[in-house]
Design a protein around this motif. Structure first.
Motif, mmCIF file in Angstrom:
data_model
loop_
_atom_site.group_PDB
_atom_site.id
_atom_site.type_symbol
_atom_site.label_atom_id
_atom_site.label_comp_id
_atom_site.label_asym_id
_atom_site.label_seq_id
_atom_site.Cartn_x
_atom_site.Cartn_y
_atom_site.Cartn_z
ATOM 1 N N ARG A 75 0.793 -1.235 0.000
ATOM 2 C CA ARG A 75 0.000 0.000 0.000
ATOM 3 C C ARG A 75 0.826 1.286 0.000
ATOM 4 N NH1 ARG A 75 -4.650 -1.315 -2.096
ATOM 5 N NH2 ARG A 75 -6.232 -2.043 -0.654
ATOM 6 N N MET A 76 1.999 1.250 0.542
ATOM 7 C CA MET A 76 2.770 2.479 0.657
ATOM 8 C C MET A 76 3.639 2.679 -0.582
ATOM 9 S SD MET A 76 3.790 2.305 4.711
ATOM 10 C CE MET A 76 4.260 4.020 4.761
ATOM 11 N N ARG A 77 3.849 3.935 -0.937
ATOM 12 C CA ARG A 77 4.630 4.286 -2.118
ATOM 13 C C ARG A 77 5.960 4.891 -1.679
ATOM 14 N NH1 ARG A 77 1.375 1.444 -3.539
ATOM 15 N NH2 ARG A 77 -0.260 1.689 -5.117
ATOM 16 N N TYR A 78 7.063 4.265 -2.047
ATOM 17 C CA TYR A 78 8.382 4.765 -1.682
ATOM 18 C C TYR A 78 9.401 4.154 -2.638
ATOM 19 C CZ TYR A 78 8.273 0.226 0.657
ATOM 20 O OH TYR A 78 8.117 -1.105 0.930
ATOM 21 N N ARG A 79 10.551 4.782 -2.715
ATOM 22 C CA ARG A 79 11.607 4.303 -3.592
ATOM 23 C C ARG A 79 12.208 3.009 -3.040
ATOM 24 N NH1 ARG A 79 16.042 8.628 -5.167
ATOM 25 N NH2 ARG A 79 14.122 9.513 -6.066
ATOM 26 N N GLY A 80 12.351 2.020 -3.902
ATOM 27 C CA GLY A 80 12.921 0.736 -3.493
ATOM 28 C C GLY A 80 11.900 -0.301 -3.070
ATOM 29 N N SER A 121 11.425 -15.388 13.364
ATOM 30 C CA SER A 121 10.408 -14.515 13.947
ATOM 31 C C SER A 121 9.548 -13.825 12.897
ATOM 32 C CB SER A 121 11.080 -13.465 14.849
ATOM 33 O OG SER A 121 12.054 -12.742 14.120
ATOM 34 N N VAL A 122 10.083 -13.589 11.702
ATOM 35 C CA VAL A 122 9.296 -13.045 10.592
ATOM 36 C C VAL A 122 9.716 -13.795 9.328
ATOM 37 C CG1 VAL A 122 8.649 -11.019 9.250
ATOM 38 C CG2 VAL A 122 9.186 -10.763 11.673
ATOM 39 N N ALA A 123 8.850 -14.648 8.815
ATOM 40 C CA ALA A 123 9.171 -15.468 7.654
ATOM 41 C C ALA A 123 8.826 -14.734 6.369
ATOM 42 C CB ALA A 123 8.422 -16.797 7.716
ATOM 43 N N ALA A 124 9.679 -14.895 5.359
ATOM 44 C CA ALA A 124 9.457 -14.217 4.075
ATOM 45 C C ALA A 124 8.151 -14.673 3.431
ATOM 46 C CB ALA A 124 10.641 -14.485 3.142
ATOM 47 N N MET A 125 7.834 -15.951 3.533
ATOM 48 C CA MET A 125 6.584 -16.467 2.968
ATOM 49 C C MET A 125 5.374 -15.766 3.568
ATOM 50 S SD MET A 125 4.725 -18.648 1.184
ATOM 51 C CE MET A 125 5.660 -20.111 0.735
ATOM 52 N N ASN A 126 5.385 -15.560 4.867
ATOM 53 C CA ASN A 126 4.253 -14.911 5.519
ATOM 54 C C ASN A 126 4.136 -13.446 5.108
ATOM 55 O OD1 ASN A 126 3.669 -17.293 6.874
ATOM 56 N ND2 ASN A 126 4.944 -16.768 8.626
ATOM 57 N N VAL A 127 5.259 -12.781 4.929
ATOM 58 C CA VAL A 127 5.219 -11.384 4.474
ATOM 59 C C VAL A 127 4.577 -11.302 3.091
ATOM 60 C CG1 VAL A 127 6.640 -9.416 3.784
ATOM 61 C CG2 VAL A 127 7.205 -10.685 5.859
ATOM 62 N N LEU A 128 4.947 -12.196 2.191
ATOM 63 C CA LEU A 128 4.375 -12.171 0.847
ATOM 64 C C LEU A 128 2.898 -12.548 0.860
ATOM 65 C CD1 LEU A 128 7.323 -13.738 -1.185
ATOM 66 C CD2 LEU A 128 6.675 -11.338 -0.991
ATOM 67 N N LEU A 129 2.493 -13.444 1.739
ATOM 68 C CA LEU A 129 1.071 -13.763 1.871
ATOM 69 C C LEU A 129 0.272 -12.532 2.283
ATOM 70 C CD1 LEU A 129 1.039 -17.275 3.622
ATOM 71 C CD2 LEU A 129 0.160 -16.734 1.350
ATOM 72 N N MET A 130 0.780 -11.807 3.273
ATOM 73 C CA MET A 130 0.078 -10.610 3.725
ATOM 74 C C MET A 130 0.109 -9.527 2.644
ATOM 75 S SD MET A 130 -1.130 -11.421 6.614
ATOM 76 C CE MET A 130 -1.845 -9.808 6.866
ATOM 77 N N ARG A 131 1.197 -9.408 1.924
ATOM 78 C CA ARG A 131 1.276 -8.422 0.835
ATOM 79 C C ARG A 131 0.197 -8.690 -0.210
ATOM 80 N NH1 ARG A 131 3.254 -8.997 -4.244
ATOM 81 N NH2 ARG A 131 3.810 -7.065 -5.364
ATOM 82 N N ASN A 132 0.059 -9.931 -0.620
ATOM 83 C CA ASN A 132 -0.937 -10.252 -1.645
ATOM 84 C C ASN A 132 -2.361 -10.082 -1.124
ATOM 85 O OD1 ASN A 132 0.893 -10.932 -3.734
ATOM 86 N ND2 ASN A 132 1.252 -12.909 -2.796
ATOM 87 N N ALA A 133 -2.562 -10.341 0.163
ATOM 88 C CA ALA A 133 -3.888 -10.124 0.739
ATOM 89 C C ALA A 133 -4.238 -8.640 0.737
ATOM 90 C CB ALA A 133 -3.938 -10.687 2.161
ATOM 91 N N PHE A 134 -3.281 -7.784 1.099
ATOM 92 C CA PHE A 134 -3.535 -6.333 1.097
ATOM 93 C C PHE A 134 -3.715 -5.806 -0.326
ATOM 94 C CE2 PHE A 134 -1.278 -6.327 5.345
ATOM 95 C CZ PHE A 134 -2.404 -5.985 6.066
ATOM 96 N N PRO A 173 -9.772 -3.248 -2.203
ATOM 97 C CA PRO A 173 -10.048 -2.101 -3.095
ATOM 98 C C PRO A 173 -9.436 -0.815 -2.543
ATOM 99 C CG PRO A 173 -12.021 -2.752 -1.893
ATOM 100 C CD PRO A 173 -10.998 -3.808 -1.614
ATOM 101 N N HIS A 174 -8.819 -0.042 -3.425
ATOM 102 C CA HIS A 174 -8.167 1.197 -3.006
ATOM 103 C C HIS A 174 -9.181 2.268 -2.606
ATOM 104 C CE1 HIS A 174 -3.925 0.352 -4.076
ATOM 105 N NE2 HIS A 174 -4.463 -0.462 -4.975
ATOM 106 N N GLU A 175 -10.390 2.163 -3.124
ATOM 107 C CA GLU A 175 -11.368 3.222 -2.883
ATOM 108 C C GLU A 175 -11.690 3.386 -1.402
ATOM 109 O OE1 GLU A 175 -11.652 0.847 -5.029
ATOM 110 O OE2 GLU A 175 -11.550 1.862 -6.978
ATOM 111 N N VAL A 176 -11.696 2.262 -0.663
ATOM 112 C CA VAL A 176 -12.045 2.343 0.758
ATOM 113 C C VAL A 176 -10.993 3.145 1.522
ATOM 114 C CG1 VAL A 176 -12.500 0.993 2.835
ATOM 115 C CG2 VAL A 176 -13.258 0.142 0.608
ATOM 116 N N GLU A 177 -9.726 2.848 1.264
ATOM 117 C CA GLU A 177 -8.667 3.577 1.950
ATOM 118 C C GLU A 177 -8.607 5.032 1.493
ATOM 119 O OE1 GLU A 177 -4.860 1.949 3.143
ATOM 120 O OE2 GLU A 177 -5.360 0.151 2.015
ATOM 121 N N GLU A 178 -8.888 5.249 0.225
ATOM 122 C CA GLU A 178 -8.884 6.628 -0.262
ATOM 123 C C GLU A 178 -9.969 7.454 0.419
ATOM 124 O OE1 GLU A 178 -9.289 6.165 -4.424
ATOM 125 O OE2 GLU A 178 -7.185 5.625 -4.765
#
Length: 286
Positions: A109-114, A158-171, A175-180
């Protein structure tokens, strides 16, 4: 309608022979996956007078008994080991859920370089085998003074890469409209995360919790390397000593196996309705 007219979810007709074939294959897979567990359960309930190697094998115990479970507790401090495993697994669930949710939201969701480079780093981290970095992990824990501690067992996973990617794809699926709309109403990024995004991916959080608990509970190699004091042993290490000492007593080993597997069954039974919903939330997009 004919009783033999069967359709799939799309309304297409399924021949009876295909349906029978599907169920036969499902039963075969079920037998291969659940059969060994049921055999261990049966063995753990058999008394010393029953032959567990009879031919043909006898699946149901003639005189079921719980003495094997009592003998496990008398042979090794199994409940102390189980408590250590519960501590590590529970802490692993908390750290993975919190860390994966925060990192996944930042990547999605966040926009940043890298941001793309960070996502690629998590993907590459999944490709590195544990055996290739375990010496570096051990050296790091030793330099931090965490060898032979439960924190040392917990920290690398303590923080697995697989779990991070699962949460990324869920987020990403939200829909962007709700957060907007929330942003227009004055909600900052933390408020949007806690009150809008996070409640929408509870199913994926359940998947992360199950994976984290199972990974910590079943882990054997890393606790074997980092722990040396028997007072800090996890259940998998303790049961390994049981098997090595009493390898000829299959009933005792089977009882220890059931003790180790039972918490995983209870956890999945409690979270299964969230688990199957979460698999869809965190599915990898094409």
């Amino acid at each position: 309608m004919s009783i033999l007219t069967l359709t799939d979810a799309d309304g297409r007709r399924i021949p009876v022979w295909q349906l029978v074939l599907r169920y036969v294959l499902l039963l075969a897979v079920l037998g291969l996956t659940v059969g060994p567990f049921l055999w261990q359960l049966s063995t753990s309930l058999k008394g010393p007078g029953e032959d567990i190697f009879s031919s043909p094998p006898k699946f149901l115990p003639g005189h079921p008994t719980l003495d094997n479970y009592t003998r496990v507790a008398e042979t090794i401090p199994v409940w102390d080991y189980a408590l250590n495993s519960v501590k590590v697994a529970t802490a692993n669930v908390v750290t993975n859920c919190v860390g994966s949710a925060l990192a996944g939201y930042a990547l999605a969701r966040m926009r940043y370089r890298g941001r793309r480079a960070a996502t690629l780093a998590f993907i590459l981290a999944m490709l590195v085998p544990v055996e290739g970095i375990i010496i570096a992990q051990f050296t790091t824990m030793r330099e931090l003074g965490l060898n032979n501690t439960l924190i040392g067992v917990l920290l690398p996973g303590s923080v697995a890469a697989m779990n991070v990617l699962l949460m990324r794809n869920a987020f990403l699926n939200l829909p962007h409209e709700v957060e907007e709309a929330a942003f227009v109403d004055g909600a900052n990024v933390w408020q949007r995360f806690f009150w809008i995004a996070l409640p929408s991916v509870r199913g994926t959080l359940a998947v992360v919790a199950i994976f984290a608990f199972m990974g910590a509970w079943d882990d054997f190699l890393w606790p074997l390397i980092v722990l040396s004091d028997p007072a800090n042993f996890t259940l998998t290490i303790g049961l390994n000593y049981l098997h090595g000492t009493f390898a000829n007593d299959e009933r005792l080993v089977a009882a220890g196996t059931i003790i180790a597997v039972l918490p995983l069954i209870v956890l999945f039974a409690c979270l299964q309705r969230f688990f199957f919903r979460g698999v869809g939330e965190g599915a990898v997009k094409g």
